[in-house]
Design a protein around this motif. Structure first.
Motif, PDB file in Angstrom:
ATOM      1  N   PRO A 114      28.261-122.795  15.442  1.00  0.00           N
ATOM      2  CA  PRO A 114      28.024-121.348  15.407  1.00  0.00           C
ATOM      3  C   PRO A 114      27.654-120.790  16.784  1.00  0.00           C
ATOM      4  CG  PRO A 114      26.880-122.441  13.606  1.00  0.00           C
ATOM      5  CD  PRO A 114      27.447-123.523  14.474  1.00  0.00           C
ATOM      6  N   TRP A 116      25.535-118.351  18.624  1.00  0.00           N
ATOM      7  CA  TRP A 116      24.363-117.510  18.371  1.00  0.00           C
ATOM      8  C   TRP A 116      24.425-116.255  19.218  1.00  0.00           C
ATOM      9  CZ3 TRP A 116      22.821-119.546  14.153  1.00  0.00           C
ATOM     10  CH2 TRP A 116      22.904-120.926  13.970  1.00  0.00           C
ATOM     11  N   TYR A 117      24.057-115.146  18.613  1.00  0.00           N
ATOM     12  CA  TYR A 117      24.067-113.859  19.295  1.00  0.00           C
ATOM     13  C   TYR A 117      22.766-113.736  20.067  1.00  0.00           C
ATOM     14  CZ  TYR A 117      24.689-108.822  19.842  1.00  0.00           C
ATOM     15  OH  TYR A 117      24.850-107.562  20.340  1.00  0.00           O
ATOM     16  N   ARG A 122      13.472-112.097  15.302  1.00  0.00           N
ATOM     17  CA  ARG A 122      13.207-112.198  13.868  1.00  0.00           C
ATOM     18  C   ARG A 122      11.881-111.560  13.526  1.00  0.00           C
ATOM     19  NH1 ARG A 122      15.270-116.301   9.931  1.00  0.00           N
ATOM     20  NH2 ARG A 122      16.351-117.252  11.674  1.00  0.00           N
TER      21      ARG A 122
ATOM     22  N   ARG B 380      23.080-128.418   0.337  1.00  0.00           N
ATOM     23  CA  ARG B 380      23.722-128.217   1.641  1.00  0.00           C
ATOM     24  C   ARG B 380      24.270-126.807   1.786  1.00  0.00           C
ATOM     25  NH1 ARG B 380      25.073-133.937   1.343  1.00  0.00           N
ATOM     26  NH2 ARG B 380      26.982-133.610   0.172  1.00  0.00           N
ATOM     27  N   GLU B 387      20.728-122.019   8.124  1.00  0.00           N
ATOM     28  CA  GLU B 387      20.847-122.710   9.410  1.00  0.00           C
ATOM     29  C   GLU B 387      22.041-122.296  10.245  1.00  0.00           C
ATOM     30  OE1 GLU B 387      20.344-126.894   9.408  1.00  0.00           O
ATOM     31  OE2 GLU B 387      18.455-126.789   8.299  1.00  0.00           O
ATOM     32  N   TYR B 388      23.153-121.959   9.599  1.00  0.00           N
ATOM     33  CA  TYR B 388      24.380-121.730  10.374  1.00  0.00           C
ATOM     34  C   TYR B 388      24.958-120.329  10.244  1.00  0.00           C
ATOM     35  CZ  TYR B 388      23.991-126.783  10.468  1.00  0.00           C
ATOM     36  OH  TYR B 388      23.522-128.058  10.635  1.00  0.00           O
ATOM     37  N   ASP B 390      23.073-117.349  10.031  1.00  0.00           N
ATOM     38  CA  ASP B 390      22.252-116.267  10.581  1.00  0.00           C
ATOM     39  C   ASP B 390      22.448-116.208  12.104  1.00  0.00           C
ATOM     40  OD1 ASP B 390      20.445-114.309  11.113  1.00  0.00           O
ATOM     41  OD2 ASP B 390      18.663-115.488  10.595  1.00  0.00           O
ATOM     42  N   LEU B 391      23.628-115.734  12.497  1.00  0.00           N
ATOM     43  CA  LEU B 391      24.014-115.781  13.914  1.00  0.00           C
ATOM     44  C   LEU B 391      23.147-114.889  14.788  1.00  0.00           C
ATOM     45  CD1 LEU B 391      27.921-115.623  13.533  1.00  0.00           C
ATOM     46  CD2 LEU B 391      26.462-117.637  13.743  1.00  0.00           C
ATOM     47  N   VAL B 392      22.547-113.858  14.214  1.00  0.00           N
ATOM     48  CA  VAL B 392      21.775-112.909  15.013  1.00  0.00           C
ATOM     49  C   VAL B 392      20.282-113.240  14.967  1.00  0.00           C
ATOM     50  CG1 VAL B 392      21.273-110.438  15.311  1.00  0.00           C
ATOM     51  CG2 VAL B 392      23.566-111.157  14.675  1.00  0.00           C
ATOM     52  N   GLY B 393      19.897-114.028  13.985  1.00  0.00           N
ATOM     53  CA  GLY B 393      18.490-114.398  13.881  1.00  0.00           C
ATOM     54  C   GLY B 393      17.632-113.343  13.218  1.00  0.00           C
ATOM     55  N   THR B 394      18.241-112.523  12.367  1.00  0.00           N
ATOM     56  CA  THR B 394      17.476-111.475  11.680  1.00  0.00           C
ATOM     57  C   THR B 394      17.367-111.742  10.181  1.00  0.00           C
ATOM     58  OG1 THR B 394      19.530-110.222  11.651  1.00  0.00           O
ATOM     59  CG2 THR B 394      17.919-109.624  13.329  1.00  0.00           C
ATOM     60  N   GLY B 395      17.755-112.938   9.761  1.00  0.00           N
ATOM     61  CA  GLY B 395      17.578-113.292   8.355  1.00  0.00           C
ATOM     62  C   GLY B 395      18.714-112.855   7.453  1.00  0.00           C
ATOM     63  N   PRO B 494      25.431-106.046  15.188  1.00  0.00           N
ATOM     64  CA  PRO B 494      24.425-107.020  15.667  1.00  0.00           C
ATOM     65  C   PRO B 494      23.144-106.381  16.190  1.00  0.00           C
ATOM     66  CG  PRO B 494      26.362-106.956  17.093  1.00  0.00           C
ATOM     67  CD  PRO B 494      26.717-106.198  15.871  1.00  0.00           C
ATOM     68  N   ASP B 495      23.179-105.071  16.511  1.00  0.00           N
ATOM     69  CA  ASP B 495      21.950-104.415  16.926  1.00  0.00           C
ATOM     70  C   ASP B 495      21.193-103.823  15.749  1.00  0.00           C
ATOM     71  OD1 ASP B 495      22.387-104.984  19.644  1.00  0.00           O
ATOM     72  OD2 ASP B 495      23.836-103.334  19.755  1.00  0.00           O
TER      73      ASP B 495
END
Lengths: 122, 686
Positions: A114, A116-117, A122, B380, B387-388, B390-395, B494-495
């Motif tokens: 992946p 990552w952006y 968070r 899995r 784990e894979y 959530d590319l932006v990290g915001t859940g 993404p923002d």
């Protein structure tokens, strides 16, 4: 033949167990043909427990390929289904075992996974 | 896409698309042919009598795997010589078989030259809509006294078409011919067999010994009869409901697909003719629609998708550990890795939906063994979400393709390039997150928690999943709610900026349960409001949005499958009347298609067109359109597994009269549901 294929199978034998194969039981034989010579690898799986040998015995699934193709498979450069469709590999018997075993083959060597952006908080 | 007057028959992923005469003369705009394993094995198949093409008086699709054509010499614009008739019957099932019967109605004897021109371009299914100019391999032809062999070779890749005849024929490189003499009232008959071969090294078919499929004709008939006998029965005052139901059952039988390497288990393929393969999303959603009717499909689908679950990183195939596949293909471009479908994993909804289906399947079937069997795959899949994805990290679950050449831009069900936009019509950058997928992820966590607690003996994991689900719901309701519109945004960029258009996706949110109770009423009103509801179904994008177009593939058309999930969502939140309104619309539309709903139809208002306008290139039958009437029946009858038994709480429109659904299979054995239409929809709509 101290190659990647040998390392792959020897490593598999040493590991002795893989949770990704926990539901599988059966035997697979790899017949690697090069000219008049054929090398064999026999993989026995018993609910995830793995034993590898060089025996030429009957198996539930028989895979035929060249040593080069096999090397590509165990290093993640070749894809099993594409090779099968292309005629560069044969599978006879219970193909499901091969599908399941492929789970433990590595991905392509330079795969990044992946992307990552950057800006996330968070 | 094939024109609507083409005739299609199929068995698994072997199918024939032809003109109404039975002829095949493939072009990019009319991609007819005999296809198997995503390859065209016949691109030309033209029958002539004394050098003349034939004209179709009629044709019948007897069953999905067989068809019959009644023909006379001469094309439509000519005088038709009715002194000769030709009957062409064909079936697929392992191979393609065609029998030709010629009847002489004249008082005089005739001498006839019967010829079939045959040719194969061995096009990959992905190529059939283009001019095929530069095949990388070599095409060859061998005419023998007893058969014609058409072949294609590229390295070890070898595909062949073998044509033989029961009556001796003269084979040449372009086809075969018979010279016959017919006395008055005499008839002549021949049977032609066309074998497709996918040859591996040593000349062995690579499907041999792998495939349990490829049944004989009798077996297919028997199989279809059993399939129908095992499904629940529908009785209704209105024959149309029964007809639609029967059509759906037969089409579902036809769409069953058995993957090459998994021993004859079947799952629903996505659609005929171009999507006779497995798609994670389509197969799972179809199973969810059809669970009360054909539960076995869900079991095999879950097993097959589990066996092919991602286990490593592969950027070309967009594979990750735990990810459920998007699409599988077997053609030349896949074999040579020009296309990634071996399999391709570029979808973000199939993975959470896999968990949803496993839970829903257990609730109906009580099949605890399967829940235990698939525990690791299910864990899995749940891990993939966090784990894979959530590319932006915001859940949230996001997507951005890693295969930038042949991967999919939009990895949600609305997968066309322009389906996701802001209200001003511009398209957002990547990664993107669409709302319905967050709903699926929420539902997967909630259902995964139930499985962990009840069957995996892992209450700690159950609590963790429940905490995560609650947090996701809270976050989602904060970030996605479009306050001045009273609905949820279609997507986030993404923002975190909202793609604040009104879309059908909000119906899926109701189905997933992620909608806050106090907002459900507003969402429900939108789904039956004028901007979204056309009178036939829910528009993919609301009228009034910049990109709205009544025939925009994902920007205004009505997709029956999409509407069926909106109805389920409405019912889940207690809006039974609203669910009945849109269910009634889709079932009404089904009448115009003889019970076989297309993939999509135009979003025009019902009062304006009076009938549903089929979307020009729609695929039909399509699995999730076929499943839509079944899910709508479930929704209107209010069928719900509840503490080991089947709860029935029907809410039917008055016009629908009485409906009985008998022998519904499940953990209760078999149960019946009875309902009478009592709802006055007109009053409600006002």
């Amino acid at each position: 033949m101290a190659d990647a294929t040998m390392r792959f199978f020897e490593d598999l034998d040493q590991r002795g167990y893989d949770p990704l194969l926990a539901k599988i039981s059966g035997t697979l034989r790899f017949d690697l043909h090069e000219g008049p010579q054929t090398t064999h690898w026999l993989v026995r799986i018993d609910r995830g427990r793995i034993q590898v040998s060089r025996q030429d015995m009957e198996a539930d699934t028989v895979i035929g390929a060249s040593p080069a193709m096999m090397e590509g498979m165990v290093t993640g450069r070749e894809n099993g289904l594409a090779a099968l469709l292309r005629g560069d590999m044969t599978v006879s018997g219970d193909a499901r075992l091969m599908v399941e075993l492929e789970r433990i083959f590595p991905g392509p060597p330079h795969a990044q996974g992946p992307r990552w952006y950057g800006k996330g908080v968070r | 896409m094939a024109a609507s007057d083409t005739v299609r028959i199929l068995d698994g992923n072997t199918f024939v698309v032809s003109e109404s005469t039975g002829d095949i003369e493939a072009t990019p705009t009319e991609p007819t042919g005999l296809f198997s394993i995503d390859t065209r094995f016949l691109s030309k198949w033209i029958l002539t009598v004394n050098g003349e093409r034939l004209h179709a008086l009629s044709y019948d699709d007897l069953q999905y795997y067989e068809a019959r054509f009644f023909l006379v010499p001469g094309v439509a614009t000519h005088y038709i010589d009715a002194k000769l008739s030709i009957i062409r019957e064909r079936s697929v099932g392992g191979s393609f078989r065609e029998s030709i019967t010629i009847l002489n109605h004249d008082e005089k004897a005739v001498d006839l030259e019967i010829r079939v021109d045959a040719g194969a371009d061995f096009a990959d299914l992905f190529e059939v809509k283009d001019e095929i100019l530069n095949k990388k391999g070599e095409i060859y032809t061998e005419a023998a006294p007893d058969r014609l062999r058409l072949g294609y070779r590229r390295g070890n890749f070898n595909r062949e078409t073998i044509i033989s005849s029961s009556v001796a024929a003269r084979f040449d490189r372009d086809g075969f011919a018979y010279s016959i003499h017919l006395e008055p009232n005499e008839e002549w008959h021949t049977s032609i067999d066309v074998q497709t071969r996918a040859l591996g090294p040593g000349g062995r078919d690579l499907r041999m010994g792998l495939q349990v499929h490829g049944a004989e004709r009798l077996a297919l008939q028997q199989d279809l009869a059993e399939w129908i006998a095992n499904a629940p029965k529908v009785n209704s005052e209105h024959g149309e409901i029964c007809d639609t139901y029967r059509r759906c059952l037969i089409d579902l039988a036809a769409l069953r697909f058995s993957p090459l390497s998994l021993g004859g288990q079947t799952l629903p393929a996505a659609g005929l003719p171009w999507f006779m393969t497995m798609f994670g999303r389509d197969s799972i959603l179809t199973c969810l629609q059809t669970l009360p009717f054909t539960p076995d499909l869900s079991r095999t689908t879950l097993r097959i998708l589990a066996a092919l679950q991602g286990s490593r990183f592969d950027d070309f195939r967009e594979e990750d550990p735990g990810r459920i596949l998007h699409e599988m293909r077997y053609g030349e471009t896949v074999a040579f890795e020009e296309q990634p479908h071996s399999p391709y994993y570029g979808s973000v909804d199939a993975t959470p939906l896999f968990v949803v289906l496993l839970d829903e399947y257990e609730r109906w079937s009580g099949d605890v063994a399967l829940v235990k069997e698939l525990e690791q795959e299910c864990r899995r899949a749940l891990r993939w979400i966090d784990e894979y994805a959530d590319l932006v990290g915001t859940g949230y679950v996001w997507y951005q393709r890693r295969n930038t050449e042949t991967g999919l831009d939009n990895q949600c069900w609305k997968d066309s390039w322009d389906s996701i936009s802001y209200a001003d019509g511009t398209l957002p950058p990547f990664p993107r997150a669409t709302c319905e997928v967050q709903g699926y992820a929420y539902d997967a966590k909630v259902r995964g928690a139930r499985l962990a607690r009840e069957f995996w003996d892992d209450p700690a994991y159950a609590e963790q999943l429940e905490r995560e689900a609650a947090a996701l719901k809270e976050r989602f309701n904060r970030d996605w709610w479009v306050a001045d519109g009273g609905y949820y945004a279609l997507a986030l960029d993404p923002d975190g900026r909202q793609c604040d258009v009104l879309s059908s996706n909000i119906g899926h949110l109701l189905w997933s349960g992620i909608v806050d109770e106090d907002r459900a009423e507003q969402v429900a009103q939108h789904l039956i409001g004028e901007r979204l509801f056309s009178g036939w179904g829910v528009r993919t994008l609301a009228e009034g949005e910049v990109r709205y177009n009544p025939i925009g593939y994902h920007n205004g058309t009505v997709w029956p499958f999409d509407t069926s999930f909106c109805a389920w969502g409405l019912r889940r939140y207690g809006f039974a009347e609203e669910a009945a309104i849109i269910a009634n619309g889709i079932l009404g539309a089904a009448r115009y298609f003889d019970g076989r709903l297309p993939e999509a139809f135009g979003g025009y208002p019902r009062e304006q067109t009076k009938f549903p306008v089929e979307y020009p290139t729609a695929c039909s039958p399509q699995a999730w359109s076929t499943g839509a009437p079944l899910l709508l029946l479930r929704t209107m009858l209010g069928l719900e597994p509840h503490e080991g038994h089947l709860a029935v709480e029907p809410r039917l429109p008055a016009g629908m009269g009485r409906i009985e659904l008998l022998d519904i299979p499940g953990r209760w054995g078999r149960m019946d549901a009875f309902a009478r239409g009592r709802l006055d929809l007109h009053r409600l709509a006002e």
